[in-house]
Design a protein around this motif. Structure first.
Motif, PDB file in Angstrom:
ATOM      1  N   LEU A 102       6.346  -9.096 -21.057  1.00 31.88           N
ATOM      2  CA  LEU A 102       6.073  -8.042 -22.036  1.00 31.88           C
ATOM      3  C   LEU A 102       4.764  -7.328 -21.728  1.00 31.88           C
ATOM      4  O   LEU A 102       4.673  -6.096 -21.748  1.00 31.88           O
ATOM      5  CB  LEU A 102       5.982  -8.660 -23.435  1.00 31.88           C
ATOM      6  N   ASN A 103       3.743  -8.122 -21.458  1.00 30.58           N
ATOM      7  CA  ASN A 103       2.415  -7.565 -21.201  1.00 30.58           C
ATOM      8  C   ASN A 103       2.409  -6.651 -19.979  1.00 30.58           C
ATOM      9  O   ASN A 103       1.756  -5.607 -19.963  1.00 30.58           O
ATOM     10  CB  ASN A 103       1.409  -8.702 -21.019  1.00 30.58           C
ATOM     11  N   ASP A 104       3.163  -7.036 -18.955  1.00 34.36           N
ATOM     12  CA  ASP A 104       3.228  -6.225 -17.734  1.00 34.36           C
ATOM     13  C   ASP A 104       3.858  -4.861 -17.991  1.00 34.36           C
ATOM     14  O   ASP A 104       3.538  -3.883 -17.310  1.00 34.36           O
ATOM     15  CB  ASP A 104       4.031  -6.954 -16.645  1.00 34.36           C
ATOM     16  N   ALA A 151      11.883  -5.051 -26.823  1.00 32.04           N
ATOM     17  CA  ALA A 151      11.537  -5.458 -25.451  1.00 32.04           C
ATOM     18  C   ALA A 151      11.413  -6.969 -25.343  1.00 32.04           C
ATOM     19  O   ALA A 151      11.653  -7.549 -24.277  1.00 32.04           O
ATOM     20  CB  ALA A 151      10.230  -4.787 -25.024  1.00 32.04           C
ATOM     21  N   GLY A 152      11.043  -7.608 -26.457  1.00 33.63           N
ATOM     22  CA  GLY A 152      10.879  -9.057 -26.433  1.00 33.63           C
ATOM     23  C   GLY A 152      12.173  -9.794 -26.180  1.00 33.63           C
ATOM     24  O   GLY A 152      12.186 -10.848 -25.534  1.00 33.63           O
ATOM     25  N   ILE A 162       1.405 -11.953 -29.412  1.00 34.30           N
ATOM     26  CA  ILE A 162       1.263 -10.723 -28.632  1.00 34.30           C
ATOM     27  C   ILE A 162      -0.081 -10.047 -28.868  1.00 34.30           C
ATOM     28  O   ILE A 162      -0.708  -9.541 -27.930  1.00 34.30           O
ATOM     29  CB  ILE A 162       2.435  -9.744 -28.917  1.00 34.30           C
ATOM     30  N   ASN A 163      -0.572 -10.055 -30.098  1.00 35.34           N
ATOM     31  CA  ASN A 163      -1.851  -9.400 -30.378  1.00 35.34           C
ATOM     32  C   ASN A 163      -3.014 -10.123 -29.712  1.00 35.34           C
ATOM     33  O   ASN A 163      -3.921  -9.496 -29.151  1.00 35.34           O
ATOM     34  CB  ASN A 163      -2.084  -9.308 -31.896  1.00 35.34           C
ATOM     35  N   ASP A 164      -2.980 -11.463 -29.775  1.00 34.56           N
ATOM     36  CA  ASP A 164      -4.033 -12.244 -29.113  1.00 34.56           C
ATOM     37  C   ASP A 164      -4.005 -12.018 -27.602  1.00 34.56           C
ATOM     38  O   ASP A 164      -5.049 -11.890 -26.957  1.00 34.56           O
ATOM     39  CB  ASP A 164      -3.854 -13.737 -29.405  1.00 34.56           C
ATOM     40  N   LEU A 165      -2.797 -11.979 -27.035  1.00 37.23           N
ATOM     41  CA  LEU A 165      -2.668 -11.795 -25.589  1.00 37.23           C
ATOM     42  C   LEU A 165      -3.184 -10.421 -25.165  1.00 37.23           C
ATOM     43  O   LEU A 165      -3.913 -10.296 -24.169  1.00 37.23           O
ATOM     44  CB  LEU A 165      -1.204 -11.957 -25.165  1.00 37.23           C
ATOM     45  N   ASN A 204      -6.384  -9.642 -22.680  1.00 41.59           N
ATOM     46  CA  ASN A 204      -6.174  -8.963 -21.396  1.00 41.59           C
ATOM     47  C   ASN A 204      -6.816  -7.583 -21.320  1.00 41.59           C
ATOM     48  O   ASN A 204      -6.754  -6.937 -20.287  1.00 41.59           O
ATOM     49  CB  ASN A 204      -4.674  -8.814 -21.120  1.00 41.59           C
ATOM     50  N   THR A 205      -7.440  -7.133 -22.401  1.00 38.36           N
ATOM     51  CA  THR A 205      -8.010  -5.789 -22.412  1.00 38.36           C
ATOM     52  C   THR A 205      -9.004  -5.592 -21.275  1.00 38.36           C
ATOM     53  O   THR A 205      -8.980  -4.593 -20.561  1.00 38.36           O
ATOM     54  CB  THR A 205      -8.711  -5.505 -23.759  1.00 38.36           C
ATOM     55  N   GLY A 206      -9.872  -6.582 -21.073  1.00 34.28           N
ATOM     56  CA  GLY A 206     -10.900  -6.435 -20.037  1.00 34.28           C
ATOM     57  C   GLY A 206     -10.338  -6.310 -18.648  1.00 34.28           C
ATOM     58  O   GLY A 206     -10.808  -5.507 -17.845  1.00 34.28           O
ATOM     59  N   ILE A 207      -9.289  -7.042 -18.356  1.00 38.02           N
ATOM     60  CA  ILE A 207      -8.748  -7.003 -17.001  1.00 38.02           C
ATOM     61  C   ILE A 207      -7.913  -5.755 -16.752  1.00 38.02           C
ATOM     62  O   ILE A 207      -7.880  -5.217 -15.660  1.00 38.02           O
ATOM     63  CB  ILE A 207      -7.933  -8.275 -16.693  1.00 38.02           C
ATOM     64  N   ASN A 208      -7.240  -5.263 -17.799  1.00 34.43           N
ATOM     65  CA  ASN A 208      -6.380  -4.096 -17.602  1.00 34.43           C
ATOM     66  C   ASN A 208      -7.151  -2.784 -17.618  1.00 34.43           C
ATOM     67  O   ASN A 208      -6.737  -1.799 -17.020  1.00 34.43           O
ATOM     68  CB  ASN A 208      -5.300  -4.057 -18.687  1.00 34.43           C
TER      69      ASN A 208
END
Length: 665
Positions: free
Chosen positions: A131-133, A154-155, A593-596, A600-604
Motif C-alpha cells: 500500500l505504502n509503495d 487498495a487494501g 496505515i497512519n502510523d506507517l 515513512n515521511t522522512g524517507i519518502n
C-alpha cells in the motif's frame, strides 16, 4: 562428501565439531524459515538434541537429523498454508492500532495458535508495504473520507497480493520440481558448504549452470525478457531471437504470465507475482518442461510448453557486456562500463570473447576519438573470472605482478601480466561502490598500488578469496578435476587473494582515493557482515612490484571537494544514508496505515531524483557504435536509455572533473 572435499582443498578447512554443528543447525533454520513463520519453539526443542552433534551425523553418514527436519517441515508448511487461507478470508483493518514487535518478528511462534497470529501480522505488514509503495502523490490532500475509501479499496488488492505471495512461497517449497525431500536435502548440503565460508557453495545441476552463465558461459534459457505489469504480475518485454519462446510463434511483447506448471506438478498462479519472485520461480525449473498460460494483449488466453535451451549470442546479450561512450566537453573523456568479469567458457579463442578483450576493443574505438582520459566504471560489478581481471589490469600497466595468492599449503603464488606494453597509458579513473567485489577489487587495488589510477566512489565489498568449481568426487586432484563430470558440484574457496603491496581487500575492501556518499551504504551487507567470512591479514609485498610515480591524489581530491560539499545530490544522499540506517534499526513495525505513513515521511520526502544531464559534457557514441545504432533498433533503444543515465550521473561528473584536472597537470 562436502566436508571431505573441503578438508582436502579448502584454504582454511574447519574442524567438524560442536561449533560446526551449531552453525549448521542455525543455518538450516535460517534457510528454511528466514521469517520465523513455520517452525514453532516446540519443533526447535525436538531438533535441539542434534544441535551439537550434526558433525557426528555427517561423519557417520546418518540422516536422523535430516529425516526429523523434513518431517516437521512438511507438517508446518501444510499447516501454514491452511492458516494463510483462514487469515486471508477476513479483510485487514488498516486503521486498527497494533504492531509487529521485534520479539514477534525475530522469534519463532510458541505454538500453532501463535503461528496464526504471527502469519496475520506478517501478511498485514507486507500488505501495508505494498500500500505504502503505491500511495498516490496527492493522498494527503484528500479528505479523510476519500483517504479511507482509497485505503479500503487498495487494501483489499494489497492483502490479496500478500496472501498469494506467501502461499506461492509455500507451494514452491512443498511442490518443488525436485520434490520436498530433495529440496530440503539440497538445502542441507548448501548449509554445510556455507559453514566453511560465504563463498563455498553446493551446486545441484541447475545451480552450476546459473553460476557459469554469470561468468559468460551461454546460459540455458526460455528466451523472454520481462518487465513488471503496473497492475501486478509480469509481462514479456521482448523475445530473444532463436530462443524457445521466439520459435514458439505464440508469444509477443506485452503478453502477461498467468500461471505455470512443471511436468507432474500443480499449477502455480503468477498473475500478481513480483518480478523477483517470478525469476526465483522459473529458476527452479531446471530442464523440466514448463506449461505457461499467457494472457495476450487482446484478452485471449494461450497455453504453450517450453523447455530451456542454449541460445546463440543475440541482441539481448548486450545487457551484460561492455558499453562505452565519449564524454564530449572542454575535455574529451572516454567512458567504459563493465558489469561483470565474464569469459567465454566454451570458446577455443583463448580469451578473445572475454571481458578484458572487449574492454580493449572499446579503448581502441575511444582512442580514435582523441580521448584525454578514461573512466572505467566497475560499480556494482560483483567480479567473476580472475583470469579476465589479470588481463584487464594488464591493459593499463606494463608486464609485471598484479596480485598474490596464498593457498592451503601457505605457499604464495604470483599472478602476473606477461604481455609487454599497454593498450591505454593515459589518465585513468576507476569508479567503485559497495557492490564492487572480488575481481573488481583486484583490478582497482592493483591499479591503485601501481599509482596507475585514481579510485573514486565508496569502499568496495571486501571479498578477496578465490574459488574453483569442483565435481563432487573426493578422488580428484587439481590436475584431473577438469576431466571429471558428476551430477553435483562444489564451489570451494581454495585461496586468499592479496595485493602486490601485500595488503588484502578481504573484509575492509579497497578504499577510494576520493570518497563519495552512496545510497548503497545504507542498504547493503558486505563481506565483513557475512557469517563465517574468512579474515585476510597481510603478507610481504611482491619483490618484483615496481609502482609508477605517485599520483597527486590529495590535490585532485581537494580540487573537487567544494563541488561535492555543495552538491544537492550528494548532500541529499548523506542525509538519506543517515536516515535509512536509523530507520532500519530493529524496532516494532506499525500495522496502522497512519502510523506507517508518518514513519515513512522522512524517507519518502527527500529521495534524490536521478541527476539532470550535466552541462559539462554531452554523451556521444564512437563512430563505430553510431554505425551499429543505425542498423539495430533494439540496440538503439538500450543505448539511448543508458546514455541518459550516464549524462545524469553525479559520480561520473566528478570523475570527469578529476580527469580534466589530471590532463592539465
Amino acid at each position: 562428501m562436502i566436508t571431505r572435499m573441503a578438508n582436502k582443498f579448502h584454504v582454511e578447512p574447519r574442524q567438524l565439531n560442536a561449533s560446526f554443528s551449531a552453525d549448521v543447525f542455525k543455518g538450516m533454520l535460517d534457510k528454511a524459515d528466514e521469517d520465523h513463520l513455520f517452525f514453532t519453539k516446540s519443533d526447535i526443542s525436538r531438533l535441539n538434541s542434534y544441535r551439537t552433534v550434526i558433525a557426528d551425523e555427517i561423519k557417520q553418514r546418518n540422516t536422523a537429523y535430516l529425516d526429523l527436519f523434513i518431517s516437521i517441515y512438511k507438517q508446518r508448511l501444510r499447516q501454514a498454508d491452511s492458516l494463510v487461507d483462514i487469515v486471508g478470508k477476513t479483510p485487514f483493518n488498516y486503521y486498527l492500532i497494533e504492531k509487529l514487535t521485534v520479539a514477534e518478528d525475530t522469534l519463532s511462534p510458541a505454538a500453532p495458535v501463535a503461528m496464526r497470529l504471527k502469519l496475520y501480522k506478517k501478511l498485514k505488514a507486507n500488505a501495508l508495504d505494498e500500500l505504502n509503495d503505491d500511495i498516490p502523490d496527492d493522498f494527503k490532500a484528500l479528505s479523510p473520507v476519500k483517504q479511507k475509501k482509497y485505503i479500503d479499496s487498495a487494501g483489499i488488492v494489497a492483502q490479496k497480493k500478500a496472501v498469494s505471495s506467501l502461499k506461492r512461497k509455500i507451494s514452491n517449497i512443498s511442490q518443488s520440481s525436485y520434490g520436498i525431500v530433495r529440496y530440503t536435502g539440497n538445502m542441507y548440503c548448501e548449509t554445510i558448504a556455507s559453514c566453511f565460508d560465504p563463498h563455498t557453495e553446493f551446486f545441484p545441476p541447475q545451480e552450476k549452470e546459473n553460476f557459469e552463465s554469470e561468468l559468460g558461459k551461454q546460459p540455458f534459457q526460455f528466451g523472454f525478457r520481462m518487465k513488471d505489469d503496473k497492475n501486478g504480475g509480469v509481462l514479456i518485454d521482448n523475445l530473444e531471437p532463436g530462443s524457445p519462446a521466439y520459435k514458439s510463434g505464440k508469444l509477443n511483447k506485452g503478453d502477461k504470465f498467468m500461471s505455470l506448471q512443471w511436468e507432474g506438478r500443480k499449477t502455480v498462479d503468477v498473475s500478481d507475482i513480483s518480478m523477483d519472485d517470478f525469476i526465483d520461480l522459473i529458476d527452479q525449473s531446471g530442464h523440466h518442461k514448463v506449461l505457461f498460460t499467457m494472457k495476450k494483449t487482446d484478452g485471449s488466453v494461450v497455453q504453450l510448453t517450453l523447455e530451456r535451451e542454449q541460445v546463440a549470442a543475440g541482441g539481448g546479450e548486450d545487457d551484460g557486456r561492455v558499453k562505452s561512450f565519449v564524454l564530449k566537453g572542454k575535455t574529451t573523456i572516454g567512458y567504459i562500463y563493465l558489469p561483470a568479469f565474464y569469459e567465454d567458457w566454451e570458446s577455443n579463442n583463448e580469451g578473445l570473447n572475454g571481458c578484458a578483450n572487449d574492454v580493449g576493443r572499446e579503448i581502441i574505438k575511444l582512442k580514435k576519438e582523441n580521448i584525454a582520459g578514461l573512466i572505467l566504471d566497475l560499480r556494482s560489478n560483483g567480479g567473476g573470472s580472475v583470469g579476465e581481471a589479470t588481463e584487464l589490469a594488464g591493459i593499463f600497466i606494463d608486464a609485471g605482478p598484479v596480485a598474490q595468492v596464498k593457498s592451503k599449503d601457505e605457499k604464495v603464488a604470483t599472478i602476473k601480466d606477461t604481455d609487454r606494453g599497454t593498450v591505454f597509458d593515459g589518465p585513468l579513473v576507476i569508479l567503485v561502490n559497495g557492490y564492487s567485489a572480488s575481481a573488481s577489487e583486484m583490478v582497482a587495488g592493483t591499479l591503485q598500488d601501481y599509482n596507475r589510477a585514481v579510485i573514486i566512489g565508496s569502499p568496495t565489498y571486501g571479498k578477496a578469496t578465490m574459488q574453483v568449481v569442483l565435481p563432487m568426487d573426493t578422488t580428484i586432484t587439481p590436475e584431473s578435476f577438469s576431466k571429471v563430470t558428476t551430477e553435483n558440484y562444489l564451489k570451494l574457496t581454495v585461496g586468499k587473494l592479496y595485493r602486490v603491496s601485500g595488503a588484502s581487500a578481504q573484509f575492509k575492501g579497497v578504499q577510494p582515493d576520493i570518497a563519495l556518499p552512496d545510497m548503497l551504504d545504507a542498504y547493503i551487507s558486505k563481506e565483513a557482515d557475512e557469517p563465517h567470512a574468512l579474515h585476510g591479514g597481510s603478507i610481504a609485498p611482491n619483490k618484483y612490484y615496481t609502482p609508477y610515480a605517485p599520483l597527486p591524489v590529495k590535490d585532485l581530491a581537494q580540487s573537487v571537494q567544494t563541488e561535492i560539499d555543495t552538491s544537492r545530490f550528494f548532500n541529499t544522499v548523506k542525509k538519506l544514508v543517515a536516515f535509512v540506517k536509523q530507520y532500519k534499526a530493529a524496532k516494532d513495525i506499525p500495522l496502522n496505515i497512519n502510523d506507517l505513513l508518518a514513519e515513512n515521511t522522512g524517507i519518502n520526502a527527500d529521495t534524490p531524483e536521478p541527476g539532470q544531464p550535466t552541462k559539462k559534457f554531452t554523451v556521444q557514441n564512437s563512430d563505430y557504435e553510431a554505425e551499429r545504432l543505425r542498423a539495430d533498433s533494439t540496440f538503439k533503444e538500450l543505448n539511448e536509455d543508458f546514455s541518459k543515465r550516464v549524462a545524469g550521473d553525479a559520480y561520473i561528473s566528478i570523475a570527469y572533473d578529476v580527469l580534466a584536472k589530471m590532463k592539465t597537470e
